[in-house]
Motif scaffolding. Structure first.
Motif, PDB file in Angstrom:
ATOM      1  N   GLY A   1     -49.785 -21.210  33.002  1.00  0.00           N
ATOM      2  CA  GLY A   1     -48.910 -20.533  32.066  1.00  0.00           C
ATOM      3  C   GLY A   1     -49.245 -19.060  31.938  1.00  0.00           C
ATOM      4  O   GLY A   1     -48.356 -18.206  31.833  1.00  0.00           O
ATOM      5  N   LEU A   2     -50.541 -18.751  31.970  1.00  0.00           N
ATOM      6  CA  LEU A   2     -50.966 -17.356  31.859  1.00  0.00           C
ATOM      7  C   LEU A   2     -50.619 -16.567  33.115  1.00  0.00           C
ATOM      8  O   LEU A   2     -50.255 -15.384  33.036  1.00  0.00           O
ATOM      9  N   VAL A   3     -50.733 -17.193  34.286  1.00  0.00           N
ATOM     10  CA  VAL A   3     -50.313 -16.527  35.530  1.00  0.00           C
ATOM     11  C   VAL A   3     -48.827 -16.182  35.449  1.00  0.00           C
ATOM     12  O   VAL A   3     -48.411 -15.054  35.750  1.00  0.00           O
ATOM     13  N   ALA A   4     -48.008 -17.161  35.048  1.00  0.00           N
ATOM     14  CA  ALA A   4     -46.571 -16.912  34.936  1.00  0.00           C
ATOM     15  C   ALA A   4     -46.287 -15.809  33.924  1.00  0.00           C
ATOM     16  O   ALA A   4     -45.465 -14.921  34.168  1.00  0.00           O
ATOM     17  N   GLY A  63     -56.423 -23.809  19.676  1.00  0.00           N
ATOM     18  CA  GLY A  63     -56.809 -22.541  19.073  1.00  0.00           C
ATOM     19  C   GLY A  63     -57.272 -21.507  20.061  1.00  0.00           C
ATOM     20  O   GLY A  63     -57.682 -20.415  19.680  1.00  0.00           O
ATOM     21  N   ASN A  64     -57.221 -21.835  21.359  1.00  0.00           N
ATOM     22  CA  ASN A  64     -57.632 -20.905  22.412  1.00  0.00           C
ATOM     23  C   ASN A  64     -56.782 -21.141  23.642  1.00  0.00           C
ATOM     24  O   ASN A  64     -56.200 -22.215  23.824  1.00  0.00           O
ATOM     25  N   THR A  65     -56.703 -20.138  24.488  1.00  0.00           N
ATOM     26  CA  THR A  65     -56.007 -20.296  25.758  1.00  0.00           C
ATOM     27  C   THR A  65     -56.977 -20.866  26.798  1.00  0.00           C
ATOM     28  O   THR A  65     -58.172 -20.948  26.581  1.00  0.00           O
ATOM     29  N   GLY A  66     -56.423 -21.238  27.941  1.00  0.00           N
ATOM     30  CA  GLY A  66     -57.261 -21.696  29.049  1.00  0.00           C
ATOM     31  C   GLY A  66     -57.058 -23.136  29.448  1.00  0.00           C
ATOM     32  O   GLY A  66     -57.344 -23.508  30.579  1.00  0.00           O
ATOM     33  N   ALA A 126     -64.008 -17.258  32.479  1.00  0.00           N
ATOM     34  CA  ALA A 126     -63.864 -15.863  32.876  1.00  0.00           C
ATOM     35  C   ALA A 126     -62.506 -15.630  33.528  1.00  0.00           C
ATOM     36  O   ALA A 126     -61.898 -14.562  33.369  1.00  0.00           O
ATOM     37  N   LEU A 127     -62.018 -16.628  34.269  1.00  0.00           N
ATOM     38  CA  LEU A 127     -60.707 -16.508  34.899  1.00  0.00           C
ATOM     39  C   LEU A 127     -59.602 -16.508  33.856  1.00  0.00           C
ATOM     40  O   LEU A 127     -58.735 -15.625  33.858  1.00  0.00           O
ATOM     41  N   THR A 128     -59.607 -17.491  32.973  1.00  0.00           N
ATOM     42  CA  THR A 128     -58.500 -17.578  32.020  1.00  0.00           C
ATOM     43  C   THR A 128     -58.551 -16.470  30.972  1.00  0.00           C
ATOM     44  O   THR A 128     -57.502 -16.019  30.499  1.00  0.00           O
ATOM     45  N   ASP A 129     -59.743 -15.994  30.638  1.00  0.00           N
ATOM     46  CA  ASP A 129     -59.823 -14.830  29.748  1.00  0.00           C
ATOM     47  C   ASP A 129     -59.223 -13.595  30.424  1.00  0.00           C
ATOM     48  O   ASP A 129     -58.490 -12.817  29.788  1.00  0.00           O
ATOM     49  N   ALA A 130     -59.508 -13.433  31.718  1.00  0.00           N
ATOM     50  CA  ALA A 130     -58.944 -12.295  32.454  1.00  0.00           C
ATOM     51  C   ALA A 130     -57.428 -12.414  32.542  1.00  0.00           C
ATOM     52  O   ALA A 130     -56.707 -11.409  32.417  1.00  0.00           O
TER      53      ALA A 130
END
Length: 516
Positions: free
Chosen positions: A18-21, A39-42, A229-233
């Motif tokens: 979802g974050l990539v899109a 409460g957080n992404t990833g 680290a990937l999903t935070d970025a």
């Protein structure tokens, strides 16, 4: 709460796809809203400190990176890196074993098998998969080819037959003679997939394919800083491009006429606050969740249920354990994939026992140590005193085995799995475990039912459903993300070319929206 009532795109689910899109679409000038239930992404690609009072940030659910195209990292300008593992795998056998790695495989196979034949077969087989990877991986982010087009693109009749037409067990048994070597090869067909080597559905072949094509090499790399680290970025990149990401907002319904959609959502509130309902409209809705969740949102009949079949265990050690095989340094053995009870016949027996409704007598599993390659996930005191992480992935434990009493079966399976590990060590793993702030051993286990509860993975299936071959069929659209509704797309692991930490479904859904 969302800042606006209408968006170009609403994305349901803030996992990595979802974050990539979101990042691609926001960078293309679209107004984007991401609704995340937690409460957080990833999603499943997160880092966490699971042990109270211990400064170790583990990749809790997803561990390694292979299928993430460098193209996505480059195009989105992600501040994210991976490191190569110098050892691919180590598989103990009695007081010896098989070490696969740069400059080590040939000699190790010769000692194990008493000759050069098995190494020649190994080199030939993985040469074939490498060539297939070089042809298939680069086109995962392009529109789907048909089956015939993909076969022509691969241009290798032997590879096509081995990977796409015959059960992978045929090739394993024809090419290799040693039981342990056969088992090591087969494991790539079983990670997250409950199947026999000769399953006529070829679900094991589909799993094998995705495990050997990553990056065009088949390598599985360590994410620096952990998976979070990937999903935070990704989240930072999406926000910087203008995407709005709201956590603690659960999408509850999607209504669409094919041109405009309305998305209903709910915020949980608190102990003295009632939940809050709201709606937003969008031209497109991307669902970064399972096909079952998509059906629920649309009020449609659910597709057949999926079933996960893995045990996930995270551990923190005061030191690495000594091995029965004194010829191998534990720092080498655990840096790659450490195979436990994964001989070919052991895997077949474990599958048969689980299919009959019993826990495997000798549960197969594989382990690796993130901190040997990337110690940055440990606080300075832990890293300086020799602490290390161990991540274990158990096979052939389908969700059905836990239905009656998840907690009790989890405890039994964990004990049996660690017992199998102990049989390969010169000391019990329990003697090496670190303790948390309350003096408890730093070990946690997750069954398929735990993953279903925590992450809403249907049946705990880490791929959301059985993987699909990466070509178009009558049911797929141009990108493999399309649904029966023109403006609703599936951008999660259940899309064609989904599964694993890849970002490919997110990229492809964004390209479908942009008409590329």
């Amino acid at each position: 709460m969302p800042a606006h009532l209408s968006y170009d795109v609403v994305i349901v689910g803030g996992g990595h796809n979802g974050l990539v899109a979101a990042a691609y679409l926001a960078r293309a000038g679209r107004s984007v809203l991401v609704l995340e239930r937690l409460g957080n992404t990833g999603g499943a690609a997160v880092s966490a400190r699971p042990f109270e009072g211990v400064d170790a940030r583990l990749s809790r659910y997803s561990y390694l990176v292979s299928l993430l195209p460098r193209k996505i990292v480059r195009e989105l300008g992600l501040r994210f890196a991976v490191r190569k593992r110098t050892v691919s795998s180590y598989t103990p056998l009695g007081d010896g074993g098989l070490l696969v790695g740069e400059g080590r495989t040939r000699a190790s196979l010769a000692v194990l098998t008493g000759g050069e034949r098995e190494y020649a077969a190994w080199r030939d087989f993985y040469g074939m998969t490498r060539r297939a990877a070089e042809r298939i991986f680069p086109i995962l982010t392009e529109p789907l080819l048909t089956r015939d087009e993909l076969r022509a693109h691969l241009d290798d009749a032997t590879a096509w037959r081995t990977l796409f037409e015959e059960p992978i067990g045929v090739a394993v048994e024809e090419r290799f003679r040693h039981d342990l070597v056969r088992g090591v090869v087969l494991t790539d067909a079983l990670i997250g997939t409950f199947a026999d080597a000769h399953d006529p559905s070829l679900v094991q072949n589909r799993c094998f394919l995705y495990h050997v094509i990553g990056g065009g090499t088949g390598d599985w790399d360590v994410p620096v800083g952990g998976m979070g680290a990937l999903t935070d970025a990704l989240a930072d990149t999406a926000r910087s491009a203008g995407a709005e990401i709201v956590t603690g907002h659960e999408a509850t319904r999607v209504d669409t006429d094919g041109a405009t959609a309305e998305v209903a959502f709910r915020t949980p509130g608190g102990p003295a606050v009632d939940p809050t309902d709201g709606t937003v409209t969008a031209r497109h809705v991307l669902v970064n969740a399972s096909p079952q969740a998509l059906a629920d949102l649309l009020g449609e009949e659910r597709p057949p249920a999926a079933e996960g079949a893995q045990l996930k265990v995270n551990m923190l050690l005061r030191r690495l354990p000594r091995l029965r095989d004194a010829s191998v340094d534990p720092r080498e053995a655990f840096a790659g994939t450490f195979h436990v009870a994964e001989g070919y016949e052991q895997l077949a027996t474990a599958y048969q026992e689980a299919a009959a409704g019993r826990l495997p007598t000798a549960p197969p599993s594989e382990i690796y140590c993130h901190s040997l390659t990337d110690p940055s996930i440990l606080g300075p005191d832990l890293a300086g005193s020799g602490h290390h992480t161990l991540t274990l992935f158990g096979l052939h434990t389908p969700a059905r085995l836990f239905a009656e009493d998840n907690d009790a079966v989890r405890a039994r399976l964990l004990a049996a799995t660690l017992d199998q590990l102990d049989q390969r060590l010169a000391e019990p793993i329990a003697d090496c475990l670190a303790l948390d702030a309350h003096g408890r051993p730093c070990v946690e286990a997750r069954t398929p039912l735990d993953l279903e509860r925590d992450l809403r993975l249907p049946g705990g299936h880490i791929f959301h459903r059985d993987l699909a071959f990466p070509y178009a069929t009558e049911e797929t659209g141009r990108w493999g993300v399309e649904t029966a509704h023109a403006n609703v797309l599936l951008c999660g692991a259940g899309a064609v070319r989904g599964g694993g930490v890849s970002g490919v479904p997110g990229h492809n859904a964004a390209m479908a929206v942009l008409g590329r």
